[in-house]
Design a protein around this motif. Structure first.
Motif, PDB file in Angstrom:
ATOM      1  N   ALA A  86       0.815  -1.219   0.000  1.00 31.71           N
ATOM      2  CA  ALA A  86       0.000   0.000   0.000  1.00 31.71           C
ATOM      3  C   ALA A  86       0.849   1.269   0.000  1.00 31.71           C
ATOM      4  O   ALA A  86       0.594   2.198  -0.768  1.00 31.71           O
ATOM      5  N   LEU A  87       1.869   1.300   0.850  1.00 27.40           N
ATOM      6  CA  LEU A  87       2.632   2.542   1.022  1.00 27.40           C
ATOM      7  C   LEU A  87       3.490   2.882  -0.187  1.00 27.40           C
ATOM      8  O   LEU A  87       4.031   3.968  -0.298  1.00 27.40           O
ATOM      9  N   ARG A  88       3.586   1.935  -1.116  1.00 25.08           N
ATOM     10  CA  ARG A  88       4.337   2.193  -2.331  1.00 25.08           C
ATOM     11  C   ARG A  88       3.670   3.286  -3.177  1.00 25.08           C
ATOM     12  O   ARG A  88       4.315   3.951  -3.963  1.00 25.08           O
ATOM     13  N   TYR A  89       2.344   3.430  -3.007  1.00 21.29           N
ATOM     14  CA  TYR A  89       1.603   4.351  -3.863  1.00 21.29           C
ATOM     15  C   TYR A  89       1.436   5.733  -3.262  1.00 21.29           C
ATOM     16  O   TYR A  89       0.743   6.562  -3.810  1.00 21.29           O
ATOM     17  N   VAL A  90       2.035   5.934  -2.090  1.00 21.31           N
ATOM     18  CA  VAL A  90       1.772   7.203  -1.436  1.00 21.31           C
ATOM     19  C   VAL A  90       3.076   7.897  -1.030  1.00 21.31           C
ATOM     20  O   VAL A  90       4.041   7.265  -0.618  1.00 21.31           O
ATOM     21  N   GLY A  91       3.093   9.205  -1.252  1.00 18.88           N
ATOM     22  CA  GLY A  91       4.186  10.031  -0.744  1.00 18.88           C
ATOM     23  C   GLY A  91       3.565  10.970   0.267  1.00 18.88           C
ATOM     24  O   GLY A  91       2.420  11.372   0.098  1.00 18.88           O
ATOM     25  N   SER A  92       4.303  11.290   1.329  1.00 22.93           N
ATOM     26  CA  SER A  92       3.643  12.115   2.334  1.00 22.93           C
ATOM     27  C   SER A  92       4.616  13.036   3.055  1.00 22.93           C
ATOM     28  O   SER A  92       5.804  12.770   3.140  1.00 22.93           O
ATOM     29  N   ILE A  93       4.058  14.132   3.533  1.00 23.78           N
ATOM     30  CA  ILE A  93       4.756  14.957   4.516  1.00 23.78           C
ATOM     31  C   ILE A  93       3.794  15.092   5.677  1.00 23.78           C
ATOM     32  O   ILE A  93       2.732  15.682   5.538  1.00 23.78           O
ATOM     33  N   VAL A  94       4.120  14.467   6.810  1.00 24.20           N
ATOM     34  CA  VAL A  94       3.269  14.557   7.980  1.00 24.20           C
ATOM     35  C   VAL A  94       3.809  15.669   8.868  1.00 24.20           C
ATOM     36  O   VAL A  94       4.963  15.618   9.293  1.00 24.20           O
TER      37      VAL A  94
END
Lengths: 327, 326
Positions: A86-94
């Motif tokens: 799943a996390l392969r498809y998401v980029g994030s800045i938390v």
């Protein structure tokens, strides 16, 4: 109040689906029942005041926190059960873009690239060019300004060619020029087919940046819908500026279907009204405006300006949360 | 899915770039010459005497102490054991303190196992996880398509690498630096090992001589084992405690408490199950009586292994389940 999701949505693929997530921390429900979907190529706003649970929700989206109940599906994979897929498809800045200060920008990107499949030197060069950091990329991060750290944060989020980019309060700490650039950047990414999930406590920002929005308060989603629709749902105001406001008011009172905003109805953005001294705020169906103008002219009152004013999301939001407060 | 190697590369690089290891090397480069100088002064002050007469003098001193009433019984036991060991060296015509770089290294390693090596290990282990939480980079680290246990495993492997590097560096630096003063010979000088301490008597039936290089190798292995226990415990504390300072202080307190206990707890028998009391593994090699009766090398190894295993399990369970609130 619950606005229906827009109807043409069916043909677009759902990238992120959040179903009934709840989170209890130390016996207290921080998040109660959050549901929404983010579709391909759209800019999705996540709006709520500080403390509403925006960051907690985002942390659940990227598997930093496990939800007590409910599920999060990213491109068909359950985030909690299959994080590697799943996390392969998401980029994030938390929250803030936290990178290693003792490494250079380039070393930071290399570090994160090693944690993702199929991200090589070429891709690093690409993202550096996208965020326009070519000149300083080989300097230590501790010498960077906040704006540059933000860019580096976005660069690392883009590394894995994500289908969904999550930005948590991205305009925090940016100057107006930086905010404008960010807005254009976000639009550019969306035009390339990427979905964006942007949280904010500022309505104007969401209004300017997003296609759809979920409104969050006290851990609950109050409404999900198109930004235009949520705004369009309310009647526009008609604001009058007359050379003789007192007389004009009496005259306007005779127009069928006209109501004065003062009479218990919501007011539009006060900062906008402040620029129009002596303005009379009314609600009036569009087809009645010429009738009203004619009446005023016949009564010998000079019309300086007539304008339509959309209610802002802010106002909408205040109404929703106030309603909740009373209930 | 993703190979572990790139993760280990990341972690190793981060520790390296944080310049922790430079600090460790710097400390060693400053401290070793100081000890070497002290050692040299000691050797010079008694240069006129033959080592045999020095050893005899030492034995007489100990024996005098034994006849005194004011010395506690435990000390006497220790003295008796030492007297017998010195006598053994004398009988076999071997100088246990002949000044050379290898002997210095052996002595330095012996003395650094309780505090010095653990301290250097903590410099690296204590902020492996808590450091990333303090700076918030843990969010970036854990939102990658990598399972959490792999991230922690890569950190544990990196830690193992650095612990080994610290011990090798300590040995090599102390050989190279002390050799400037003492000369670089002494590799094949015999050292006696295998003294069995039983009560106040020494059983020397198992005693055999090993060349000093082999002795140092055995020593290093034991030091590595005890340092790894400290490292894994520190890793666990680093997972459990959010602040690096708290993590270092907790571990230091535990280790110092252990060395104090080792000196005074000989009648509190269950203290032998504490990890910190068991850290001085090289004493078994040297034949010094253990701090608590009934402790043997296999016993200590077992206790340390158990503590290590428990801390690894706790680290992994907590790290993979934990909510990363900040």
């Amino acid at each position: 109040m619950h606005t229906q999701d827009s109807t043409e949505a069916g043909d677009k693929q759902v990238v992120l689906s959040v179903r009934g997530i709840r989170k209890r921390i130390k016996g207290k429900w921080i998040i109660e029942d959050v549901n929404f979907e983010v579709r391909e190529g759209e800019i999705f706003g996540f709006l709520g005041p500080n403390g509403a649970g925006k960051t907690t929700t985002i942390r659940m989206l990227v598997d930093l926190i496990k939800p007590t109940a409910g599920e999060i599906i990213l491109c068909g994979h359950n985030v909690q059960r299959e994080p590697e897929q799943a996390l392969r498809y998401v980029g994030s800045i938390v929250e803030n873009p936290e990178v290693y200060p003792y490494l250079t920008g380039w070393e930071n990107l290399e570090h994160f690239a090693r944690m993702m499949p199929d991200v090589g030197q070429d891709r690093i060069r690409e993202v550096v060019a996208i965020v326009g950091m070519d000149k300083r990329i080989h300097d230590k991060v501790k010498t960077y300004s906040l704006g540059m750290r933000q860019r580096l944060g976005i660069a690392q989020a883009l590394l894995g060619r994500p289908r969904l980019l999550i930005l948590d309060e991205p305009t925090n700490g940016l100057d107006p020029k930086g905010i404008k650039e960010l807005r254009e950047f976000v639009r550019m990414l969306a035009d390339q087919g990427m979905s964006l999930f942007i949280s904010s406590h500022l309505l104007s920002e969401i209004q300017l940046m997003c296609d759809r929005v979920a409104i969050l308060s006290h851990g609950k989603v109050l409404a999900v819908g198109d930004v235009d629709e949520l705004v369009g749902g309310a009647e526009p105001y008609v604001v009058w500026q007359l050379d003789d406001p007192e007389k004009g008011k009496g005259c306007l009172a005779g127009v069928p279907g006209l109501q004065f905003a003062e009479a218990g109805i919501r007011l539009p953005d006060e900062s906008q009204l402040a620029a129009l001294p002596g303005a009379i705020v009314t609600t009036l169906p569009a087809e009645q405006v010429p009738v009203a103008v004619r009446l005023l002219v016949e009564a010998g009152i000079g019309v300086l300006a007539v304008q339509k004013m959309m209610p802002t999301l802010e106002e909408l939001f205040l109404n929703m949360t106030e309603g909740e407060g009373i209930a | 899915m993703l190979n572990l190697l790139p993760l280990i590369q990341n972690e190793t690089l981060k520790v390296w770039k944080k310049k922790r290891f430079y600090v460790i090397v710097l400390i060693l480069v400053v401290l070793i010459p100081i000890f070497t100088y002290a050692q040299m002064k000691m050797a010079q002050s008694s240069e006129d005497k033959d080592w045999r007469s020095k050893l005899l003098q030492q034995i007489t001193d100990y024996q005098n102490a034994l006849s005194s009433d004011r010395i506690p019984e435990e000390w006497k036991t220790q003295r008796r054991v030492m007297v017998q060991q010195l006598q053994y060296y004398l009988d076999h015509d071997v100088n246990p303190n002949s000044p050379n770089a290898v002997t210095f290294t052996r002595g330095f390693l012996d003395n650094s196992i309780t505090l010095f090596i653990p301290l250097m290990v903590l410099a690296i282990a204590s902020d492996l996880v808590s450091g990333e939480r303090t700076t918030g980079t843990i969010k970036m680290l854990l939102t990658r398509p990598v399972r959490r246990w792999k991230v922690l495993l890569s950190k544990a492997v990196t830690l193992t690498l650095y612990v080994s590097l610290i011990i090798v560096t300590t040995a090599v630096l102390s050989y190279l630096l002390s050799g400037i003063f003492f000369g670089y010979h002494g590799w094949n000088q015999p050292v006696f090992t295998g003294f069995q301490v039983q009560g106040s008597a020494v059983d020397s039936s198992q005693v055999h001589a090993v060349p000093q290089w082999l002795y140092i190798l055995m020593q290093s292995g034991l030091i590595w084992f005890s340092a790894m226990t400290v490292a894994l415990l520190a890793l666990m504390v680093s997972v459990l405690v959010r602040s690096t300072a708290a993590s270092i202080v907790t571990m230091m307190a535990a280790i110092i408490a252990g060395t104090i206990l080792a000196n005074m707890a000989s009648s509190w028998h269950s203290a032998k199950y504490l990890f910190a009391v068991n850290l001085e593994l090289t004493n078994y090699l040297k034949g010094t009586p253990p701090p608590i009766e009934g402790m043997t090398l296999p016993f200590s190894l077992l206790i340390l292994a158990a503590w290590s295993a428990v801390s690894l399990i706790v680290s992994f369970v907590v790290f993979t389940k934990q909510d990363m609130m900040n």
